[in-house]
Design a protein around this motif. Structure first.
Motif, mmCIF file in Angstrom:
data_model
loop_
_atom_site.group_PDB
_atom_site.id
_atom_site.type_symbol
_atom_site.label_atom_id
_atom_site.label_comp_id
_atom_site.label_asym_id
_atom_site.label_seq_id
_atom_site.Cartn_x
_atom_site.Cartn_y
_atom_site.Cartn_z
ATOM 1 N N VAL A 258 0.832 -1.213 0.000
ATOM 2 C CA VAL A 258 0.000 0.000 0.000
ATOM 3 C C VAL A 258 0.862 1.257 0.000
ATOM 4 C CG1 VAL A 258 -1.918 -1.189 1.120
ATOM 5 C CG2 VAL A 258 -0.278 0.081 2.532
ATOM 6 N N LEU A 259 2.058 1.181 0.581
ATOM 7 C CA LEU A 259 2.953 2.340 0.569
ATOM 8 C C LEU A 259 3.393 2.652 -0.853
ATOM 9 C CD1 LEU A 259 4.632 4.496 1.999
ATOM 10 C CD2 LEU A 259 6.422 2.788 2.360
ATOM 11 N N MET A 260 3.782 1.631 -1.613
ATOM 12 C CA MET A 260 4.214 1.869 -2.995
ATOM 13 C C MET A 260 3.044 2.344 -3.852
ATOM 14 S SD MET A 260 7.183 -0.935 -3.931
ATOM 15 C CE MET A 260 6.196 -2.413 -3.672
ATOM 16 N N GLU A 261 1.855 1.813 -3.603
ATOM 17 C CA GLU A 261 0.671 2.292 -4.333
ATOM 18 C C GLU A 261 0.432 3.768 -4.052
ATOM 19 O OE1 GLU A 261 -2.572 -0.154 -3.163
ATOM 20 O OE2 GLU A 261 -1.949 -1.879 -4.377
ATOM 21 N N SER A 262 0.588 4.171 -2.783
ATOM 22 C CA SER A 262 0.378 5.568 -2.391
ATOM 23 C C SER A 262 1.385 6.491 -3.067
ATOM 24 C CB SER A 262 0.472 5.692 -0.871
ATOM 25 O OG SER A 262 0.429 7.034 -0.459
ATOM 26 N N ILE A 263 2.617 6.027 -3.164
ATOM 27 C CA ILE A 263 3.670 6.825 -3.792
ATOM 28 C C ILE A 263 3.463 6.917 -5.302
ATOM 29 C CG2 ILE A 263 6.167 6.898 -4.278
ATOM 30 C CD1 ILE A 263 6.564 5.519 -1.538
ATOM 31 N N GLY A 264 2.846 5.870 -5.873
ATOM 32 C CA GLY A 264 2.671 5.814 -7.320
ATOM 33 C C GLY A 264 3.679 4.920 -7.997
ATOM 34 N N ILE A 265 4.318 4.048 -7.215
ATOM 35 C CA ILE A 265 5.291 3.114 -7.789
ATOM 36 C C ILE A 265 4.537 1.875 -8.257
ATOM 37 C CG2 ILE A 265 7.304 1.669 -7.337
ATOM 38 C CD1 ILE A 265 8.072 3.649 -5.107
ATOM 39 N N ARG A 266 4.556 1.664 -9.557
ATOM 40 C CA ARG A 266 3.901 0.488 -10.125
ATOM 41 C C ARG A 266 4.849 -0.119 -11.158
ATOM 42 N NH1 ARG A 266 0.076 4.237 -9.197
ATOM 43 N NH2 ARG A 266 -1.756 3.597 -7.997
ATOM 44 N N GLY A 267 5.077 -1.402 -11.033
ATOM 45 C CA GLY A 267 5.980 -2.049 -11.983
ATOM 46 C C GLY A 267 7.413 -1.960 -11.529
ATOM 47 N N GLU A 268 8.267 -1.343 -12.353
ATOM 48 C CA GLU A 268 9.697 -1.349 -12.095
ATOM 49 C C GLU A 268 10.076 -0.450 -10.917
ATOM 50 O OE1 GLU A 268 13.878 -0.334 -14.434
ATOM 51 O OE2 GLU A 268 11.967 -0.248 -15.474
ATOM 52 N N VAL A 269 10.761 -1.034 -9.947
ATOM 53 C CA VAL A 269 11.237 -0.309 -8.768
ATOM 54 C C VAL A 269 12.748 -0.153 -8.884
ATOM 55 C CG1 VAL A 269 11.357 -0.280 -6.245
ATOM 56 C CG2 VAL A 269 9.393 -1.333 -7.381
ATOM 57 N N THR A 270 13.260 1.021 -8.556
ATOM 58 C CA THR A 270 14.700 1.263 -8.599
ATOM 59 C C THR A 270 15.215 1.618 -7.210
ATOM 60 O OG1 THR A 270 14.524 3.642 -9.011
ATOM 61 C CG2 THR A 270 14.425 2.195 -10.944
ATOM 62 N N SER A 271 16.535 1.578 -7.071
ATOM 63 C CA SER A 271 17.146 1.986 -5.804
ATOM 64 C C SER A 271 16.842 3.446 -5.503
ATOM 65 C CB SER A 271 18.663 1.751 -5.850
ATOM 66 O OG SER A 271 19.238 2.337 -7.006
ATOM 67 N N ARG A 272 16.655 4.238 -6.552
ATOM 68 C CA ARG A 272 16.309 5.652 -6.354
ATOM 69 C C ARG A 272 14.924 5.783 -5.712
ATOM 70 N NH1 ARG A 272 18.035 10.593 -8.259
ATOM 71 N NH2 ARG A 272 16.444 12.211 -8.343
ATOM 72 N N ASP A 273 14.000 4.902 -6.094
ATOM 73 C CA ASP A 273 12.674 4.908 -5.466
ATOM 74 C C ASP A 273 12.793 4.662 -3.962
ATOM 75 O OD1 ASP A 273 11.110 5.322 -7.785
ATOM 76 O OD2 ASP A 273 11.317 3.216 -8.325
ATOM 77 N N ILE A 274 13.681 3.737 -3.590
ATOM 78 C CA ILE A 274 13.876 3.449 -2.172
ATOM 79 C C ILE A 274 14.472 4.666 -1.471
ATOM 80 C CG2 ILE A 274 15.123 2.027 -0.495
ATOM 81 C CD1 ILE A 274 14.999 -0.266 -2.506
ATOM 82 N N ALA A 275 15.536 5.204 -2.058
ATOM 83 C CA ALA A 275 16.275 6.280 -1.395
ATOM 84 C C ALA A 275 15.472 7.566 -1.266
ATOM 85 C CB ALA A 275 17.576 6.554 -2.157
ATOM 86 N N PHE A 276 14.665 7.891 -2.291
ATOM 87 C CA PHE A 276 14.028 9.205 -2.305
ATOM 88 C C PHE A 276 12.513 9.177 -2.080
ATOM 89 C CE2 PHE A 276 17.966 9.809 -4.682
ATOM 90 C CZ PHE A 276 18.479 10.921 -4.017
#
Length: 550
Positions: A258-276
């Motif tokens: 649900v956290l990634m859905e809230s952020i708008g991360i769908r599909g490919e996740v990168t290390s930048r997504d984690i860091a920022f």
């Protein structure tokens, strides 16, 4: 060449040539980037079986025996973590596993108000309710706090030890100088992962510990651990799990879903997504409220519960951003008269304790000097310290450690507590200490020249192959040929540099706008990185300073 950032540019492809067989196998771009980092294609082999064996970690076997015995005998166990993402994820892994193993286990996380690490009265309290204490991401320097401890203690930590170790079973690679550097550079969450992997066999629990890899990757990236081969394996496999979850795969990791859905991360996740995106949100409750909010989100057992905790996390994140901006503005106004110092010291009230690290990091990045931001209370002052490239802040602080009531940290970041009345003396002495520590001249390392108009799906595919990026394996940096700068504007908190022909460079610091307004309609080389999900999205790194190009 020199940039308007003040850094000298070093284009690595002018100095380093890739091996022919690597270029034939992977293409010029990948071969050049690997050559620039003195690496070969072994980095693509991220199988878990390549991890260094657990038995190299000091005291891990004894810790496993002690924990397993406590579980089997029904002893009460307290896990005492930390309020940052490494501490939260490491505690979450250990707590979740021990719960599934049938242990009587309780997790306690400190707040910014109670402060980092153990205190004597806390140890005394734990001893009344449990028979075993496990610290996660703290405890290595708790010598006084554990000196006469009435409770057996296991320390799972990666912070630098002081000359004396605490009265505990210390599971910390840094206490053994003979270990491979890879192990010395892992986070506390990685130690927790190693620990539960070994405990699973010892306790014969039907748990797939690979399910904890996404937490391990988040904690490792959030704590800015070097992406050495060991960390790279953990992070790569964790991101693979995050990709699966974000793509709609079946999962019981409801919190991160649900956290990634809230952020708008769908599909490919990168290390930048984690860091920022992911890590700052998980960090926020520990900065302005209770870190247990983030931990409860990660441990949610159904989607409705996860969404309830997600709302609290998002509220904390908004509060964190608001307080951070106020604190940074105050810090900038205070630092105006101190910009010539070798070490910057800022004093704030206790209200800023949760964002002191953020503010110190922004000051250090902007002014290229190590800095400490103190939150000052009635009797004590507690600081978050951040360094800059080429300067070891831990070694510098060590020279004044006799002044600190508590302290600890890494090469580039530390924390300390001092008596309020000693602040003036500290500020004077720390400036003297760092006047004698000469850092390297700031340099910007650029991988190669690449025309932004030539960035196509082939380039993006090659850059994706090299993921994950992070500390020690930075995102590739490119420089253009001279481009005509057409326009500079602000857009949603970002600075956008528009160049001919129809190329946009984005900077997440709007202060860039002031630096580059005077170069409109001139032709400059632009340094940038590439968002691998968008062929036309370039992140601005630097712009050529024609006056300093000499």
């Amino acid at each position: 060449m020199k940039g308007i950032s003040g850094r000298d540019w070093l284009i690595l492809s002018h100095l380093i040539k890739p091996q022919r067989q690597m270029e034939e196998k992977y293409g010029y771009l990948i071969a050049q980037i690997l050559a620039n980092r003195n690496l070969d294609d072994k980095i693509f082999d991220n199988r878990l079986r390549n991890l260094l064996p657990y038995h190299l970690i000091p005291n891990i076997e004894q810790a496993v025996e002690k924990i397993a015995e406590s579980v089997k005998k029904g002893k009460r166990i307290v896990i005492y973590g930390d309020y940052d993402v490494d501490g939260v994820t490491g505690s979450a892994i250990l707590y979740d596993f021990l719960k599934k193993a049938g242990a009587k286990v309780y997790a306690v996380l400190p707040t910014r108000q109670t402060g980092y690490g153990l205190r004597k009265e806390l140890v005394e309290t734990f001893s009344k309710y449990a028979q075993l204490l496990i610290t996660v991401d703290n405890g290595t320097t708790a010598v006084e706090e554990l000196k006469n401890s009435p409770i057996e203690t296991i320390v799972v930590d990666h912070h630098n030890p002081h000359e004396e170790l605490p009265n505990a079973l210390v599971v910390n690679p840094k206490i053994d100088e003979g270990l491979p550097n890879e192990l010395k550079e892992i986070s506390s969450v990685a130690l927790s992962f190693y620990l539960v992997a070994r405990l699973r066999r010892e306790l014969e629990v039907d748990v797939d510990v690979r399910d904890y890899l996404y937490l391990t990757s988040i904690g490792t990236i959030a704590d800015v651990m070097p992406l050495n081969p060991l960390n790279r394996i953990l992070v790569s496999n964790g991101i693979r799990m995050l990709n699966y979850i974000a793509s709609g795969g079946e999962t019981k990791a409801y919190g991160i879903k649900v956290l990634m859905e809230s952020i708008g991360i769908r599909g490919e996740v990168t290390s930048r997504d984690i860091a920022f995106s992911i890590a700052p949100r998980l960090n926020a409750p520990g900065r302005v409220s209770k870190p247990s909010i983030a931990m409860n989100l990660l441990l949610s057992k159904d989607e409705n519960t996860a969404r309830m905790w997600l709302k609290k996390v998002e509220e904390a994140n908004e509060q964190r951003k608001y307080i951070s901006n106020i604190a940074f503005e105050k810090a900038m106004s205070e630092i105006t008269s101190k910009k010539d110092r070798n070490f910057l010291v800022v004093r704030m009230g206790e209200w800023a304790s949760g964002v002191a690290g953020i503010v110190a990091g922004r000051l250090s990045n902007m002014l290229s000097k190590p800095s400490a931001v103190f939150s000052v209370g009635k009797d004590l002052a507690t600081a978050s310290v951040r360094g800059v490239e080429g300067i070891n802040v831990y070694e510098g602080l060590k020279k004044l450690s006799h002044m600190f009531l508590r302290w600890g940290g890494h090469t580039s970041a530390a924390g300390l507590t001092i008596r309020k009345e000693h602040l003036d003396q500290f500020e004077m002495m720390i400036d003297q200490v760092f006047s004698e520590i000469k850092g390297e001249e700031p340099r910007l390392y650029i991988d190669m020249v690449l025309d932004p108009t030539h960035v196509d799906e082939g380039v993006l595919r090659s850059l994706r192959m090299l993921e994950p990026y992070g500390e020690g394996f930075p995102q590739p940096v490119f420089v253009s040929e001279p481009l005509r700068i057409e326009k500079i504007e602000e857009n949603n908190g970002r600075c956008v540099l528009k160049a001919h022909p129809n190329i946009n460079f984005f900077a997440y610091n709007v202060q860039w706008k002031k630096n580059i307004e005077n170069i409109l309609f001139s032709k400059r080389r632009v340094v940038y990185t590439i968002d691998t999900r968008k062929s036309n999205f370039f992140n601005l790194v630097d712009v050529e300073d024609l006056n300093g190009s000499g």
